[in-house]
Every structure is written in C-alpha cells, then in structure tokens.
Scaffold this motif. Structure first.
Motif, mmCIF file in Angstrom:
data_model
loop_
_atom_site.group_PDB
_atom_site.id
_atom_site.type_symbol
_atom_site.label_atom_id
_atom_site.label_comp_id
_atom_site.label_asym_id
_atom_site.label_seq_id
_atom_site.Cartn_x
_atom_site.Cartn_y
_atom_site.Cartn_z
ATOM 1 N N ARG A 40 3.436 -10.360 9.372
ATOM 2 C CA ARG A 40 3.546 -10.156 8.150
ATOM 3 C C ARG A 40 2.100 -9.850 8.484
ATOM 4 N NH1 ARG A 40 6.206 -14.775 3.989
ATOM 5 N NH2 ARG A 40 8.681 -13.574 4.220
ATOM 6 N N GLU A 41 0.821 -10.233 8.705
ATOM 7 C CA GLU A 41 -0.638 -10.104 8.781
ATOM 8 C C GLU A 41 -0.862 -8.422 9.875
ATOM 9 O OE1 GLU A 41 -2.613 -10.801 6.856
ATOM 10 O OE2 GLU A 41 -1.359 -12.484 5.294
ATOM 11 N N LEU A 42 0.315 -8.908 10.985
ATOM 12 C CA LEU A 42 -0.014 -7.502 11.698
ATOM 13 C C LEU A 42 0.741 -5.705 10.731
ATOM 14 C CD1 LEU A 42 -0.749 -6.187 14.762
ATOM 15 C CD2 LEU A 42 1.514 -6.971 15.155
ATOM 16 N N ILE A 43 1.660 -6.001 10.067
ATOM 17 C CA ILE A 43 1.771 -4.815 9.563
ATOM 18 C C ILE A 43 0.714 -4.516 8.663
ATOM 19 C CG2 ILE A 43 3.994 -4.154 7.462
ATOM 20 C CD1 ILE A 43 6.117 -6.341 9.064
ATOM 21 N N LYS A 44 0.440 -5.291 8.097
ATOM 22 C CA LYS A 44 -1.080 -5.187 6.839
ATOM 23 C C LYS A 44 -1.952 -4.550 7.458
ATOM 24 C CE LYS A 44 -0.148 -8.651 3.426
ATOM 25 N NZ LYS A 44 -0.676 -10.136 2.725
ATOM 26 N N HIS A 45 -2.269 -5.208 8.400
ATOM 27 C CA HIS A 45 -3.407 -4.629 9.278
ATOM 28 C C HIS A 45 -2.768 -3.470 10.104
ATOM 29 C CE1 HIS A 45 -7.020 -4.949 12.677
ATOM 30 N NE2 HIS A 45 -6.061 -3.966 13.017
ATOM 31 N N LEU A 46 -1.922 -2.893 10.633
ATOM 32 C CA LEU A 46 -1.940 -1.314 11.316
ATOM 33 C C LEU A 46 -1.624 -0.819 10.244
ATOM 34 C CD1 LEU A 46 1.007 -2.974 14.376
ATOM 35 C CD2 LEU A 46 -1.493 -2.263 14.265
ATOM 36 N N THR A 47 -1.589 -0.985 9.391
ATOM 37 C CA THR A 47 -1.537 0.305 8.062
ATOM 38 C C THR A 47 -2.846 0.319 7.058
ATOM 39 O OG1 THR A 47 -0.539 -1.682 6.546
ATOM 40 C CG2 THR A 47 1.346 -0.460 7.937
ATOM 41 N N SER A 48 -3.497 0.288 7.412
ATOM 42 C CA SER A 48 -4.634 0.019 6.530
ATOM 43 C C SER A 48 -6.233 0.056 8.026
ATOM 44 C CB SER A 48 -5.311 -1.800 6.322
ATOM 45 O OG SER A 48 -5.101 -2.247 6.982
ATOM 46 N N CYS A 49 -5.930 0.035 8.749
ATOM 47 C CA CYS A 49 -7.519 -0.126 10.508
ATOM 48 C C CYS A 49 -6.841 1.421 11.104
ATOM 49 C CB CYS A 49 -6.967 -0.453 11.035
ATOM 50 S SG CYS A 49 -5.953 -0.670 12.673
ATOM 51 N N PRO A 50 -8.173 1.860 11.754
ATOM 52 C CA PRO A 50 -7.343 3.434 12.142
ATOM 53 C C PRO A 50 -6.860 3.128 13.529
ATOM 54 C CG PRO A 50 -10.138 2.932 11.589
ATOM 55 C CD PRO A 50 -9.298 1.689 11.703
ATOM 56 N N ILE A 51 -6.123 3.976 13.562
ATOM 57 C CA ILE A 51 -5.497 3.772 15.453
ATOM 58 C C ILE A 51 -5.562 4.998 16.030
ATOM 59 C CG2 ILE A 51 -2.743 4.035 16.263
ATOM 60 C CD1 ILE A 51 -2.161 2.984 14.270
ATOM 61 N N GLN A 52 -6.255 4.072 17.554
ATOM 62 C CA GLN A 52 -6.488 5.724 18.051
ATOM 63 C C GLN A 52 -5.160 6.910 19.144
ATOM 64 O OE1 GLN A 52 -9.143 3.978 21.003
ATOM 65 N NE2 GLN A 52 -9.766 2.421 20.173
ATOM 66 N N LYS A 53 -5.458 8.062 19.194
ATOM 67 C CA LYS A 53 -4.630 8.977 19.678
ATOM 68 C C LYS A 53 -2.978 8.698 18.539
ATOM 69 C CE LYS A 53 -6.296 8.051 24.346
ATOM 70 N NZ LYS A 53 -5.584 8.409 25.813
ATOM 71 N N TRP A 54 -3.476 9.011 17.514
ATOM 72 C CA TRP A 54 -2.170 8.683 16.317
ATOM 73 C C TRP A 54 -1.710 10.354 16.045
ATOM 74 C CZ3 TRP A 54 0.810 5.084 14.303
ATOM 75 C CH2 TRP A 54 1.509 5.864 13.691
ATOM 76 N N GLU A 55 -1.286 11.056 15.950
ATOM 77 C CA GLU A 55 -0.895 11.941 16.268
ATOM 78 C C GLU A 55 0.878 11.920 14.777
ATOM 79 O OE1 GLU A 55 1.419 13.300 19.504
ATOM 80 O OE2 GLU A 55 -1.374 13.318 20.959
ATOM 81 N N GLY A 56 0.212 13.183 14.441
ATOM 82 C CA GLY A 56 1.327 13.104 13.101
ATOM 83 C C GLY A 56 0.992 12.858 11.651
#
Length: 356
Positions: A216-232
């Motif tokens: 649950r915490e990882l989902i919150k983190h991934l949807t609110s933190c910058p992700i390198q090389k993200w596309e789309g």
C-alpha cells in the motif's frame, strides 16, 4: 466540515492572523477560541512545544495542540501501518494547514506533524474525531522553497522522492516557524551525524514488499514520486493500481533474472526498477494488457513462475517471491485477459470479420 480557503489568506495581507485562524476554530462550539493563536514551536530539547495549558488555544475537537500531539502518539491513526509511530521520535512541531500537490488543483485541509527526520501528513475525520494517514515524507533530500515576492503564507516542499507540495499556513508567524524548523531538521537529516543516513530512503523500508502495508505504501509512493525515464501519460492518470509486487524477471533467451517492481493498472502492466541504494525508481517498460497473455503457470522446485507472451514481444519469465503474490498475479492477469477476450468477441458479433 468545510475546507478553509487559501485565496483570502493568500491575497489579503491586511487581514489579521487571529481573525483568519478563528474561522477554522469555529468548529468547536463548546468553547469560544482565543482570537490570537501562538503557534507551536520546538522546545529547547527538540521535543514537543511547552505552551502552558491555560494559554494554549483550542484547535479542534475541544483539544489543544499539545493534546492533539499526544493523541497522534497514543491513539490509532486510520490507515496507518508499519512500525509504531513513536519510533519516529518526539513531535517537534504541528499545525493546521492547507496542502496542494502540484499536479492537482485540489486543495485539502491537513494537520502537519514534524518529527526529527520525517514530516507526517494527516487529514481529519471531524465526525468521528480521528486522524487519517495521508503520507510520511522523509526530510532527507527535501527542499523548502519560499518566494518573497509572492503574497500570502505559502511555501513549497519538494525533493527527489517527493512530488512538490504547496503548503498554506494560517499566519505569517506559523509560516516562518515552519520554514525555520524544516530547514533545521532537513540539515540534520542530511548530516553525517544524523542517526539515519541520507542514503536510506522510504524505499528501503518498502522493498521487498512482501507485506500488505508495504504494498500500500509503495503504491502511494510510486504514484507521487518522480520516475526516471518515464514515457507516455503520467502514472497518476493510468488509473488505480490493481496489484503490485516485487518480482524477478528474465527474457527467456537470456535467462538472467533481474529485480523488478511489477504494477498492474486497468489497461497496462508496468515494469519498474530500483537502484542499488534504493533511492530512485526507473521505468523499464509498459505492456498493454490487450496485447499479452500468460502461458501455463510453472511451479516446480519451490519456484513460482509464469510466462508473459505476446505477438510483438519476446516472452518474459516472471518469478514471484511469495505464494500469495504468485496466486494474485495468476488471478488478476487471467481475469484481465478474460475481460479483454469478452470485449473482442462482442465486437466481432457486432461487426463480423468479413465486414471489417
């Protein structure tokens, strides 16, 4: 409960701080709040503030700031999971504020609580008189930005693991206290003398995510933190995360497994990786669900594996960490595949192949 407005506070500098804060304090009709509020500052030993009880204003629920701080440490917080909140140390400072995440237009009332190395964000259920967990931000690497040219009681917090958040305080004094306290403790968090090294991020506590609270915490983190090389399109526009876990993934040609975070969205399967120090997340690829299927599940020698295949891709072998993760992936991917097949059959029924 109504959300207090930041527009008035941000544009009318001639308004009295006491009048603005009194607007928010009117929830508690049992006692008439003081017109002047003294924000809570850190004590000499870095612990909770020590305002005399008779001088401390009522904030809400008929409780003073000190009583609310104790409530956070003692009473359950809705949605809180993981290590006990007392393990984060003493409360340095706390206050009401209005917060806005940069990519959204929505502003929400919150109760901010500063610990020596973390900033806790809580919302309030005024009917049940309880706090609701919204996030725990590490101070390590955090930045505080305040542009003097702008009016109002606002500042911004951001960082490598934190999506920028605009904070609006109730008064200019509270704004000054927050900026001062945050800068001091950010410096301590980044110091080599800090009990927790700056290299230790929130990801260190969440990976491998073999427990429900970590997922649950990882989902919150991934949807609110910058992700390198993200596309789309942005990750928070892909819909809710249906399931997520850490896995080992390998192209069957190579046979070399690599650690990945596998996240299932309504229409896509996303592959992510984390660096060795667990401080950043990198996008490794996205597969549309309507273009893939899973081969017969493979379970032998204690390994929990399945194969992801598609017409335009090399097969990917996925090895799960726990039997629970394996069962969930098989269930969700087969279910999504079945739903896609049903839609395709409906389209064929409405429009036969010969007429396409």
């Amino acid at each position: 409960m109504g959300c207090c407005s930041v527009t008035a506070r941000g544009t009318k500098e001639n308004s009295s701080d006491g009048h603005e804060e009194a607007e928010l304090l009117q929830r508690d009709e049992s006692r008439k709040p003081s017109a002047v509020s003294t924000p809570c500052g850190p004590s000499s030993n870095g612990g909770p503030c020590c305002i005399p009880q008779e001088l401390a204003p009522i904030l809400f629920w008929g409780r003073t700031r000190e009583e609310l701080n104790q409530m956070i440490l003692i009473e359950p917080i809705q949605g809180w999971e993981g290590q006990g909140i007392r393990s984060y140390g003493d409360v340095v400072m706390s206050s009401l504020a209005v917060m806005q995440i940069s990519h959204t237009e929505e502003m929400s009332e919150c109760f901010m609580v500063l610990f020596p190395l973390h900033l806790l964000i809580l919302s309030m259920d005024h009917r049940e008189r309880r706090f609701i967990y919204q996030g725990l931000l590490p101070l390590s690497g955090m930045r505080v930005v305040c542009e003097p040219s702008k009016t109002g009681y606002n500042f911004e917090v951001s960082g490598p693991m934190i999506e920028p958040r605009q904070v609006s305080c109730l008064s200019s004094r509270e704004k000054s206290l927050w900026i001062s306290a945050l800068q001091k403790h950010i410096q301590e968090a980044n110091s080599h003398h800090s009990p927790v090294s700056p290299a230790i991020s929130v990801l260190s506590y969440l990976i491998p995510c073999d427990q429900l609270w970590q997922k649950r915490e990882l989902i919150k983190h991934l949807t609110s933190c910058p992700i390198q090389k993200w596309e789309g399109k942005a990750i928070h526009h892909m819909g809710p995360v249906i399931f997520l876990s850490t896995v080992h993934a390998a192209h069957t040609i190579d046979g070399d497994f690599e650690d990945r975070i596998l996240a299932l969205f309504p229409e896509d399967l996303v592959f992510l990786s984390v660096d060795l120090h667990k401080t950043s997340v990198t996008h490794q690829g996205t597969l549309p669900l309507n273009a893939i299927h899973i081969e017969d599940s493979l379970v032998w020698d204690g390994r929990l594996e399945f194969l992801i295949a598609g017409d335009l891709m090399e097969p990917i072998l996925i090895s799960c960490i726990t039997p629970e993760d394996y069962t969930q992936w098989i269930f969700h991917l087969q279910k999504r595949r079945g739903a896609a097949t049903d839609v395709w059959q409906q389209l064929l029924h409405l429009c036969p192949v010969g007429n396409i």
